[in-house]
Enzyme design. Structure first.
Site, PDB file in Angstrom:
ATOM      1  N   HIS A   1      94.545  20.849 -25.988  1.00 16.33           N
ATOM      2  CA  HIS A   1      95.800  21.569 -25.853  1.00 16.33           C
ATOM      3  C   HIS A   1      95.988  22.135 -24.451  1.00 16.33           C
ATOM      4  CE1 HIS A   1      98.737  23.503 -28.806  1.00 16.33           C
ATOM      5  NE2 HIS A   1      99.329  23.097 -27.713  1.00 16.33           N
TER       6      HIS A   1
ATOM      7  N   CYS B   1     108.790  -2.207 -21.101  1.00 13.85           N
ATOM      8  CA  CYS B   1     108.496  -0.812 -21.379  1.00 13.85           C
ATOM      9  C   CYS B   1     107.013  -0.522 -21.528  1.00 13.85           C
ATOM     10  CB  CYS B   1     109.229  -0.365 -22.644  1.00 13.85           C
ATOM     11  SG  CYS B   1     108.723  -1.277 -24.109  1.00 13.85           S
TER      12      CYS B   1
END
Lengths: 832, 208
Positions: A456, A765
């Site tokens: 995180h 992509c």
């Protein structure tokens, strides 16, 4: 552990009820025996069969007891008869529950799975109806306490006065973990001190606890499916109960509703923030003296002053820490959105916990110094979290330690981790608090010894543009002040580099900085090569936030919205309305450019909780992408319906992944047609372009046929490479074979560009498109639209502008005939 | 006096009678229950009637216990444990008997009917089989008490049972599936009281 016996007239009913209950219990949950029906079809109950089931259940329970759930009439009579037939000693360990069969069985199974005793399980079964009663607003007999009895602490009697009560269900995936618990505490606190609120876990019989005590609330062990009894007394009792009910209805604010992906309304793009100290260099590399996180010394030798002095010291430290948390929260909200800010709000709630503070006060009055008292009390709370059975709640012990350390720093006058000095920070793990609070003007980069790139704290730092190198291990064990240089792009770490290495690093950093600065300055200009060719550079998007980031960095739309990533954290399929909200927000971010939204691309390495895919021996060659919906297209239809609705007002393309055959294309278009009819249209809206991913070589070979009548095709270079080269991308043993720059892949890309029917836009992509060094080669092969990682957009645009189409085509011509991928890289280096 | 063969005849007669009335019982049950009483009882009593051929029984009580257990395992509905209890309890006072007279059968019948009460927790007027068994027991005891033989006492019991059965028609059910109907259960004769009467009528024909 007790066992359960289901007595029903119908064997099918009993088995289904058992299956339902078993879903709620862990694998090593209670034994569930069935005595139901006379045979598979004949309804009825058989006391002999029940007696046998009781015997088996009693054996399995090893004396802990047996709870019997019964349906109607003869089930009761036959059970009583069976009890007379069996050994009276065994019968003495059996209880027959009057609970409704399904509700009682589920409640009792859950309770039994937690190791609860027979009496508790019997009580749980009886209360099985409570949740439904409360949900339907069927007011129970007012004489009945809301959540009385059970094994709960008997503090009920201590509190005279009028307690009003409600029952609420815990619906969130992780139960009442820290953040939902903190929201409950804040809600209760808002009515304090005039109104008192207490909570108990009706399902497990724990509590009641003071609703102002976060640790108390969290230690109720309220998991998904549990029922909480909330009671309040005081002038605002009804109001606060109503608020808590509303809160519970959103899984205590945890429900992954449309608010979540849209939470970051302010489009925080901290990597380009102009506020000093917010945006990192964005260079993915840094050099500077090592800065070490200062550890907090042990308070053992602290000498205690008077009780009053120590208490004042503690109060001041807590107040300081709360101030700091408030600032962190505000900072996180401003730069990263509400989700991150709540981490700090939860910490603040922990710090205000009256139970924790009361415990510290008691220790201080017993003669302990504030620091020592604080340390012991915090350790005790952390220990209580760690003892909880739920792994998620266990991890909350870290939050407790984090606030413990924060206060301890103030008490012992040790500098904040956030104000460390200048250089490259070396830490074991980068925690979110540090990641948000680091001064990017001083800390040029972060090296972590442990932890991967997806922690995180690391993600927060990355979002800020702070260079981070993760998992450096013991190599990062350096003395403070040692010169450190690292390049995260190349995974390179230099400790105390020689002067010439330092010079090379400095030059590289300067080059990158100059390029980035220029690129950022020009990024909103279109890309036209020196010889006048127009190329569109778009951004790959996996959330509303990345869409805004991409748009902010100059992407002209999105060539790939990975819907499976947008909703990756969801455990239930989003509704059509929720999807409309999210897709609209993404389209809005890029307005007036079009966005290309790919339908759920599940399977392979991309699991989605709400689209289960059976385990396969070779998932990359299995049920992936659009193949997953052939049997049951309902979730695909929902998604297409959402796209049809969004496309009425915004420019969209829909992209079907893992298309292989003409039949796939026809089937997908038929579903789109079906979805259009659902929204009352005779055909899909004009603004909705239709396209397919080209990632299977079979499609490349037959492209003229398959792409006929489409608006767009998008080359998924990652999968195209692995399917062309027969080498799985994630497998390090075949890395040598899976290089996307292999001339075979490049030839296929050129083939695709050549064969695409007139008027069909060819986009690319994959990862190749995000590499600034490769962008020119792709354009040379014929690709006119690239969709890249948002952070790469400015650099790619700058590079393409600096080149000429002729040069790129020459490069491409050499590359497709090169010996191998390594030779292609040499060519790229020559042209760079 | 009734011996093992007589009791086996009783059960055979029960089976015949229940089978003959199975559709009627089911119809009665359709009105206020789940329309399975006839088929449930037929299945149970057929299994009981077959016992005599399948097995050699050494005593009346062993036979009646087996009848009880067979009903428990084959009837399926609430009548399974109720009639099962009736026969199991009936067997108790007859443990030492090879030839049963009115006095002994009276004791057995009382035990059986008390078993039904204990199991079903029914009271008179609840519109259950007890509303047939209860007057039957009273009639049996008063007839036998005045010195009558088993057959005579059973005839009195059967008449009383039939009256009790007829009296269930206006009652509102308070037990079993019929109780879900509440007031709507009135106006229908109770199927349990009906089958109970058939059983006692069969006894009157076979036990003497």
């Amino acid at each position: 552990m007790i066992s359960l016996v289901v007595v029903s007239h119908s064997r099918a009913l009993a088995r289904a009820a058992v299956a339902l209950a078993a879903e709620m219990s862990p694998e090593d949950g209670p034994r569930l025996e069935v005595a139901a029906g006379l045979d598979e079809e004949t309804t009825g109950t058989d006391a002999v069969a029940i007696a046998e089931a009781l015997g088996r259940a009693d054996d399995a329970s090893e004396g802990a007891g047996v709870l019997v759930l019964v349906d109607l009439g003869s089930a009761v009579l036959s059970t009583e008869m069976a009890l007379e037939m069996i050994d009276p000693e065994v019968a003495g360990r059996v209880r027959v529950s009057p609970a409704p069969l399904v509700e009682g069985l589920v409640a009792a199974t859950v309770a039994a799975g937690t190791g609860a005793d027979l009496a508790t399980c019997a009580l749980e079964a009886r209360r099985g109806l409570d949740a439904k009663t409360s949900h339907l607003g069927d007011t129970p007999d007012p004489a009945e306490p809301v959540a009385g009895g059970g094994t709960g602490d008997a503090t009920d009697d201590e509190e005279p006065g009028e307690w009003a009560g409600v029952e609420v269900s815990v619906t969130g995936e992780h139960g009442l973990h820290a953040r939902p618990a903190a929201r409950l505490v804040s809600t209760a606190a808002a009515a304090s001190p005039g109104t008192r609120v207490r909570v108990r876990n009706v399902t497990t019989g724990t509590g009641p606890v003071d609703a102002l005590s976060l640790s108390g609330v969290a230690t109720l062990g309220a998991r998904q499916g549990h029922v909480l009894g909330v009671e309040a007394t005081g002038d605002r009792a009804d109001e606060v109960l109503r608020q808590i009910e509303q809160l519970a209805a959103t899984a205590f604010g945890d429900e992954p509703g449309p608010a979540q992906p849209l939470a970051d309304d302010d489009a925080p793009a901290p990597s380009v923030s102009e506020e000093p100290g917010v945006a990192g260099s964005g260079l993915e590399a840094a050099m500077g003296p090592a800065v070490l996180d200062r550890t907090v010394p042990d308070p053992d030798d602290v000498v205690a002053g008077s009780e009053q002095e120590e208490q004042d010291r503690l109060d001041a430290a807590v107040a300081d820490a709360l101030d700091a948390l408030e600032q962190l929260s505000a900072r996180a909200r401003r730069h990263l959105g509400d989700g991150q800010a709540e981490v700090f709000e939860a910490h603040a709630a922990l710090l205000r916990d009256p139970e924790l503070l009361g415990d510290v006060a008691r220790r201080i009055s017993a003669g302990q110094a504030a620091a020592l008292a604080w340390q012991d009390a915090v350790q005790e709370v952390a220990g209580r979290f760690e003892a909880l059975p739920d792994a998620y709640l266990q991890e909350r012990a870290q939050d407790v330690r984090s606030i413990g350390e924060r206060v301890m720093r103030v008490l012992l006058d040790v500098g904040e981790a956030e104000a460390l000095g200048e250089g490259v920070l070396v830490v074991d793990e980068l925690d979110p608090a540090l990641a948000i609070s680091l001064d990017a003007g001083a800390i040029r980069g972060v090296v972590t010894r442990q932890g991967g790139a997806l922690g995180h704290g690391v993600l927060i730092a990355r979002a800020r543009g702070l260079p981070v190198l993760t998992g450096a291990g013991a190599r990062a064990d350096v003395a403070a002040g040692t010169l450190i240089a690292f390049d995260a792009r190349a995974g390179r770490l230099e400790i105390d580099p020689a002067p010439e290495v330092q010079t090379a690093f400095s030059q590289m950093l300067e080059r990158r900085a100059a390029e980035r600065q220029q690129a950022l300055a020009d990024t909103h200009l279109p890309v036209v090569t020196r010889d006048g060719a127009r190329v569109t550079v778009k951004a790959n998007v996996s959330s509303v936030a990345t869409a805004r980031l991409g748009a902010g960095l100059g992407a002209e739309g999105s060539g790939l919205v990975r819907t499976e990533a947008v909703f990756a954290q969801w455990h239930r399929a989003p509704t059509v309305d929720q999807q409309v909200e999210v897709y609209s927000a993404i389209a809005q971010a890029f307005d007036p450019h079009a966005v290309t939204i790919r339908t759920w691309d599940v399977g392979g390495d991309k699991p989605l909780d709400f689209i289960p895919i059976e385990e396969e021996t070779n998932p990359f060659l299995g049920v992936r992408g659009i193949r997953a919906f052939r049997e049951d297209p309902s979730l695909l239809l929902d998604q297409l319906e959402a796209l049809c609705r969004v496309a009425r007002g915004q420019r969209l393309n829909v992209l079907f992944p893992m298309v292989t055959s003409l039949d796939d294309v026809d089937w997908a278009r038929a579903r789109l047609q079906e979805a259009a009819r659902r929204v009352g249209l005779s055909a899909p809206p004009h603004q909705l372009g239709v396209g397919i991913m080209v990632e299977v070589p079979a499609v490349a070979v037959r492209l003229a046929r398959l792409a006929h009548g489409l608006d767009v095709i998008s080359i998924g270079s990652n999968d195209l490479s692995q399917y062309t080269l027969a080498a799985e991308r994630g497998n390090p043993h075949v890395a040598a074979w899976s290089d996307g720059l292999d001339p075979a892949v490049l030839q296929l890309i050129r083939l695709i560009c050549d064969r695409a029917p007139e008027g069909v836009v060819v986009s690319l992509c994959g990862e190749l498109a995000s590499d600034p060094d490769v962008a020119g080669l792709l354009v040379g092969l014929g690709v006119r639209e690239l969709s890249a990682a948002p952070s790469a957009v400015p650099t790619i645009k700058a590079r393409l502008r600096a080149g000429s189409l002729r040069g790129m085509q020459d490069l491409a011509a050499s590359a497709v005939t090169a010996r191998d991928a390594a030779a292609v890289r040499d060519l790229l280096a020559l042209h760079a | 006096m009734a011996d093992l063969t007589a009791f086996q005849s009783w059960i055979a007669a029960c089976s015949e009678s229940i089978t003959a009335h199975a559709d009627d019982l089911t119809e009665l049950d359709r009105a206020i229950g789940d329309a399975d009483h006839g088929s449930n009882m037929r299945r149970g009593m057929t299994a009981c009637a077959a016992l005599a051929e399948q097995e050699d029984f050494s005593s009346i009580d062993a036979y009646l216990k087996k009848v009880g257990m067979t009903l428990v395992s084959t009837v399926g509905g609430a009548s399974g444990p109720l009639y099962g209890t009736f026969f199991l309890r009936l067997a108790g006072p007859l443990a030492a008997s090879e030839d049963v007279g009115a006095r002994e059968f009276g004791q057995a019948l009382r035990a059986g009917v008390e078993g039904i009460v204990a199991r079903g927790k029914a009271e008179a007027g609840d519109k259950t089989m007890y509303d047939a068994f209860s007057p039957a027991l009273d009639a049996f005891e008063s007839t036998a008490g005045s010195g009558s033989e088993l057959a005579e006492a059973l005839r009195a019991a059967a008449d009383a049972a039939a009256q009790g059965r007829d009296a269930t028609e206006p009652m509102v059910a308070r037990k079993g599936r019929a109780s879900y109907l509440g007031e709507r259960s009135a106006g229908h004769q109770d199927p349990g009281a009906t089958s109970a009467t058939l059983l006692i009528e069969a006894a009157a024909k076979t036990l003497s």
